[in-house]
Design an enzyme around this catalytic site. Structure first.
Site, PDB file in Angstrom:
ATOM      1  CG  ASP A 233     -29.123 -60.423   6.895  1.00 16.53           C
ATOM      2  OD1 ASP A 233     -30.224 -59.932   6.573  1.00 16.53           O
ATOM      3  OD2 ASP A 233     -29.015 -61.453   7.603  1.00 16.53           O
ATOM      4  CD  GLU A 263     -32.453 -56.757   7.801  1.00 12.74           C
ATOM      5  OE1 GLU A 263     -33.617 -57.149   7.933  1.00 12.74           O
ATOM      6  OE2 GLU A 263     -31.480 -57.499   8.023  1.00 12.74           O
TER       7      GLU A 263
END
Ligand code: CA
Length: 484
Positions: A233, A263
């Site tokens: 993340d 990400e």
């Protein structure tokens, strides 16, 4: 021969906070596999700052729904036992499991501390707008109900680079913590000067104890769950050197096949390319650029030139490192990165990620099963199932593109001898009804092909010259394959 692989992002923003999501995964695993979905991306499995937190407000990395913390034993998605059970059932169904790991920040500290900061300009975090001064910040994490199980590491302000709230004066701002060897992390995205700080208490990857603790946690999580990889993340806010180190350590520990997708939310293709270089291609990245192209195409309708759909996308320049997707929990309506691909274009968008040679596609739970919350959206399982079937059974072999008209594009997968009746012809229109004359192969002359999306009912016969003329209805996709 190896079949095509497909990920499902197994949650959406409004997944009910009923503590039953790991049970849902366990129940649905056989169905996912039958649909050709053979890996799942799970939301963060760690304890958030409340029972409703979707996991991105991570409180305790070592609490997988095991300890009574933040008023709950379960996480939003269930208990540790239910998680491990669901992962086991996934593995029994030959579904790989990638866990979402949130390493940028911690939320919901147990206590405040007083320490020195400087306030910075939110628009340019390198610019200090105060002298050093004291704040009372939420940076002390004691985890008293865990009693040091798995790790006795306790976080305090020295492990963070910044925070955004001063309790003493009830004031918000971006406060950089000062002290020896304290500065924003290098090798982060350069938006706002330095984009180390995103939210909550920002973990300081300049600190050797922090790096050691987080690598050790990464190994513990993989060992404990037996998962097959991680979705990383918010990596544009984390020192890229640390991510490289983390991936290297994990692969040494769990094996070279331990999988990573990051990400790195930057629509600028060059930034993603630079990132991949920096981490020496140890991880894949979501193709954010392609997502925005799909979004734009869905907004512009017939004014979008479909022949340019893959221009400046990661899947075009780095096909081996691109995870392609249509939408996710942040791009869905009302969320932080809202850029929803409109419904009419959704099947076409999925055909563009599922039926081509390049990219590792990820199907969004919200597209397949639907979205909850105040503005629910119905799932498109019926429209997506034939496309997933085509990916599993048909989309193999050489790929010939017919990107020769701004409103109607097509491509052919020529099939492979190892998979009987494989091969398909895809036609997409964003304007009028159209058709595409495409080469299927002389060896398939005389075959009749049908549209497996059932949008078109006619049968197409492949001519003696090996060509077929494949129609498509305006504003839709048809996927033609040999009738068996
Ligand atoms: Ca950071």
């Amino acid at each position: 021969m190896e079949r095509n692989h497909t990920i499902m992002q197994f949650f959406e923003w409004h997944t009910p906070a009923d503590g039953n999501h790991w049970k849902r995964l366990k129940e649905l695993a056989p169905q996912l596999k039958a649909n050709g979905l053979d890996s799942v991306w799970l939301p963060p499995v760690t304890k958030g700052q409340s029972a409703q937190d979707n996991g991105y407000g991570v409180y305790d990395h070592y609490d997988l729904g095991e300890f009574d913390q933040k008023g709950t034993i379960k996480t939003k998605y269930g208990s540790k036992e239910e998680l491990l059970d669901a992962i086991q059932v996934c593995h029994e169904n030959e579904i790989s499991v990638y866990i979402d790991v949130v390493m940028n920040h911690l939320a919901g500290a147990d206590e405040t501390e007083t320490f020195q900061v400087v306030e910075v300009d939110p628009m340019d975090r390198n610019k200090e707008i105060s002298e050093p001064f004291e704040i009372e910040g939420w940076t002390k994490f004691n985890y008293e109900n865990r009693h040091g199980k798995y790790s006795d590491f306790k976080w305090n302000y020295s492990h963070f680079s910044g925070t955004d709230y001063d309790q003493k004066n009830d004031r918000k701002g971006i406060f950089r913590i000062v002290g020896e060897n304290k500065h924003w992390n290098e090798n982060v995205d350069n938006e706002f000067g330095n984009f180390d700080y995103l939210m909550y208490a920002d973990i300081d990857y300049n600190h050797p104890d922090v790096k050691k603790e987080m690598v050790s946690w990464g190994k513990w999580l993989a060992d404990t769950t037996g998962c097959d990889g991680y979705r990383l993340d918010a990596i544009k806010h984390i020192n890229h050197d640390f991510i490289k180190e983390f991936a290297t350590e994990l692969m040494a520990h769990r094996g070279e096949n331990f999988y990573f997708v990051g990400e790195f939310w930057n629509p600028q293709l060059a930034a993603c390319q630079k990132y991949l270089d920096h981490v020496e291609f140890k991880i894949d990245l979501f193709d954010v650029a392609l997502h925005y192209k799909l979004h734009e195409a869905s907004i512009k309708g017939r004014n979008f030139d479909l022949t340019t759909i893959f221009d400046n996308t990661l899947v075009k320049t780095h096909p081996l490192n691109a995870v392609t997707f249509v939408d996710n929990h942040d791009s869905q309506p009302d969320e932080s990165l809202e850029s929803w691909v409109e419904d009419w274009f959704k099947p076409s968008a999925y055909a563009l990620i599922l039926l081509r040679k390049d990219g590792y596609p990820c199907v969004f739970y919200g597209d397949f099963f639907g979205i909850g919350g105040d503005h629910p959206i119905t799932g498109k399982k019926d429209a997506l199932t034939p496309l997933l079937y085509a990916r599993q059974e048909k989309a193999y072999g050489e790929q010939d593109d017919y990107f020769d008209h701004p409103n109607t594009i097509g491509w052919v997968r020529r099939g492979v001898p190892e998979i009987a009746h494989s091969g398909c012809a895809v036609v997409i229109s964003n304007g009028e009804d159209g058709e595409k004359r495409m080469l299927i192969g002389k060896e398939r002359a005389g075959q009749t092909w049908h549209d497996i999306t059932r949008s078109r009912k006619e049968q197409i016969t492949i001519g003696k010259d090996g060509y077929g003329v494949f129609p498509v209805t305006g504003g839709s996709v048809s996927v033609w394959a040999e009738s068996e």
